[in-house]
Enzyme design. Structure first.
Site, PDB file in Angstrom:
ATOM      1  N   LYS A 116       0.870  -1.178   0.000  1.00  0.00           N
ATOM      2  CA  LYS A 116       0.000   0.000   0.000  1.00  0.00           C
ATOM      3  C   LYS A 116       0.904   1.224   0.000  1.00  0.00           C
ATOM      4  O   LYS A 116       1.580   1.509   0.995  1.00  0.00           O
ATOM      5  CB  LYS A 116      -0.940   0.016   1.216  1.00  0.00           C
ATOM      6  CG  LYS A 116      -1.814   1.256   1.222  1.00  0.00           C
ATOM      7  CD  LYS A 116      -2.677   1.369   2.457  1.00  0.00           C
ATOM      8  CE  LYS A 116      -3.224   2.792   2.563  1.00  0.00           C
ATOM      9  NZ  LYS A 116      -3.914   3.027   3.835  1.00  0.00           N
ATOM     10  N   GLY A 156      -8.924   9.036   9.181  1.00  0.00           N
ATOM     11  CA  GLY A 156      -9.318   9.150  10.584  1.00  0.00           C
ATOM     12  C   GLY A 156     -10.369  10.212  10.858  1.00  0.00           C
ATOM     13  O   GLY A 156     -10.702  10.462  12.014  1.00  0.00           O
ATOM     14  N   GLY A 162     -11.537   7.496   5.942  1.00  0.00           N
ATOM     15  CA  GLY A 162     -12.618   8.419   6.241  1.00  0.00           C
ATOM     16  C   GLY A 162     -13.928   7.771   6.634  1.00  0.00           C
ATOM     17  O   GLY A 162     -14.824   8.448   7.117  1.00  0.00           O
ATOM     18  N   ASN A 171      -9.965   1.411   9.324  1.00  0.00           N
ATOM     19  CA  ASN A 171      -9.110   1.214  10.489  1.00  0.00           C
ATOM     20  C   ASN A 171      -9.699   1.940  11.690  1.00  0.00           C
ATOM     21  O   ASN A 171     -10.236   1.320  12.598  1.00  0.00           O
ATOM     22  CB  ASN A 171      -7.677   1.695  10.191  1.00  0.00           C
ATOM     23  CG  ASN A 171      -6.722   1.379  11.328  1.00  0.00           C
ATOM     24  OD1 ASN A 171      -7.100   1.093  12.462  1.00  0.00           O
ATOM     25  ND2 ASN A 171      -5.445   1.407  11.058  1.00  0.00           N
ATOM     26  N   SER A 172      -9.689   3.279  11.648  1.00  0.00           N
ATOM     27  CA  SER A 172     -10.182   4.049  12.803  1.00  0.00           C
ATOM     28  C   SER A 172     -11.611   3.669  13.170  1.00  0.00           C
ATOM     29  O   SER A 172     -11.944   3.576  14.356  1.00  0.00           O
ATOM     30  CB  SER A 172     -10.129   5.547  12.503  1.00  0.00           C
ATOM     31  OG  SER A 172      -8.828   5.929  12.160  1.00  0.00           O
TER      32      SER A 172
END
Lengths: 258, 66
Positions: free
Chosen positions: A99, A160, A187, A208-209
């Protein structure tokens, strides 16, 4: 019926990619990874901390079966640093999926399109399967496809930020024009946004977040997995068209004679 | 031999081969990648790689990230 996500030489049954950052502890992260059903999880490359050896995620993640580790180049400020990070990642994981992310400004973490393109071209020529994190720009997406990237990863909104699919109209253009997988990255906050991205026709989402910062990360990982599956199935099923007027579902003939 | 390991000055007392440094740092149980003077040293070359005075050695692994 198999419906695999193909990235370079690799294929994945799950269309959910999960990041491993921001979790409160390793056990919570491992639980979320397992409950997400994801076969591809991202990790960053960092100097080994000899004073705190438990920081090393490589051990706990590499013990999970059927899991592919996707190194990112986060922390790289330019193409040169990102290329070095990608080579380190390949040495650590033994494969060339990377990535690519270059976002020098910590305030907005927007990807640098010029450095990203430069690094992607060099890495693709070197045999990497490059997955570039990029602004939701249809022109750049096409250029990254032309130089041999394995997928593109346009952002839904800032990393995030939890602002969801702020770039939805641009993501649609990217998806319509792309011959390589489109993975919406960054996002997302709610599983409904992941489902919306998949209904739109994107090939996978990375979160992730949204999972790590949830009150119950393991349960949220399950919710995202279900949302991604639902969105994908809806895309395959084909959504009905929209109409400005009502279209009756019951016969309009009167049931009682007046 | 004076080295810079992960950005810090380090006095290596063993021989000039890379495995000697990894033993001294107690790194054998960890899977890491090695970068010397900004060049990745492939796993297959570690056993025969010779360190030089002033080398910048970076030891890298995977950490959490999105």
């Amino acid at each position: 019926m198999s419906d695999l996500l193909i990235l370079g030489e690799h294929s994945f049954a799950s269309r959910l990619l999960l990041g491993t950052g921001k979790f409160s502890d390793v056990a919570t992260m491992v639980d979320a990874v397992q409950r997400s059903g994801s076969g591809l999880v991202t990790a960053s490359i960092r100097r080994f901390n000899r004073e705190n050896r438990d920081d090393d995620l490589f051990g706990p993640l590499s013990r999970l079966p059927d899991l592919f580790l996707l190194p990112n180049t986060s922390g790289a400020m330019n193409a040169r640093e990102a290329v070095l990070a990608a080579r380190i990642g390949r040495e650590l994981t033994g494969h060339g999926l990377v990535k690519l992310e270059i976002h020098p400004n910590p305030h907005h973490l927007m990807p640098d399109p010029i450095e990203t393109f430069t690094a992607a071209r060099e890495l693709a020529a070197d045999g990497f399967s490059v997955l570039p994190y990029m602004p939701a720009d249809p022109v750049l997406a096409k250029r990254l496809e032309e130089i041999g990237c394995a997928a593109v990863m346009p952002l839904g909104s800032a990393i995030g930020s939890g602002q969801g699919l702020a770039t939805a109209h641009l993501l649609r253009l990217i998806i319509e024009n792309s011959n390589i997988p489109v993975i919406v990255d960054a996002g997302l906050r709610a599983p409904s946004e992941a489902a919306a991205a998949m209904e739109m026709g994107c090939d996978a989402v990375l979160v992730n977040s949204a999972v790590a910062a949830a009150a119950n990360p393991g349960a949220m990982a399950e919710a995202f997995a279900q949302a991604v599956r639902a969105g994908r199935r809806a895309f395959q099923a084909g959504l009905m068209g929209r109409s400005d007027t009502a279209q009756a579902t019951s016969p309009l003939t009167a049931f009682l004679a007046r | 031999m004076n080295l810079k390991v992960n950005g810090e000055e380090y006095l290596h007392t063993g021989d000039d081969r890379l495995p000697s440094l990894l033993r001294e740092l107690d790194m054998r149980d960890h899977k890491v990648a090695l970068v010397i003077n900004e060049q990745v040293v492939p796993m297959t070359d570690i056993a025969r790689h010779r360190l030089r005075e002033g080398d910048r050695v970076d030891i890298l692994t995977l950490a959490g990230g999105g």
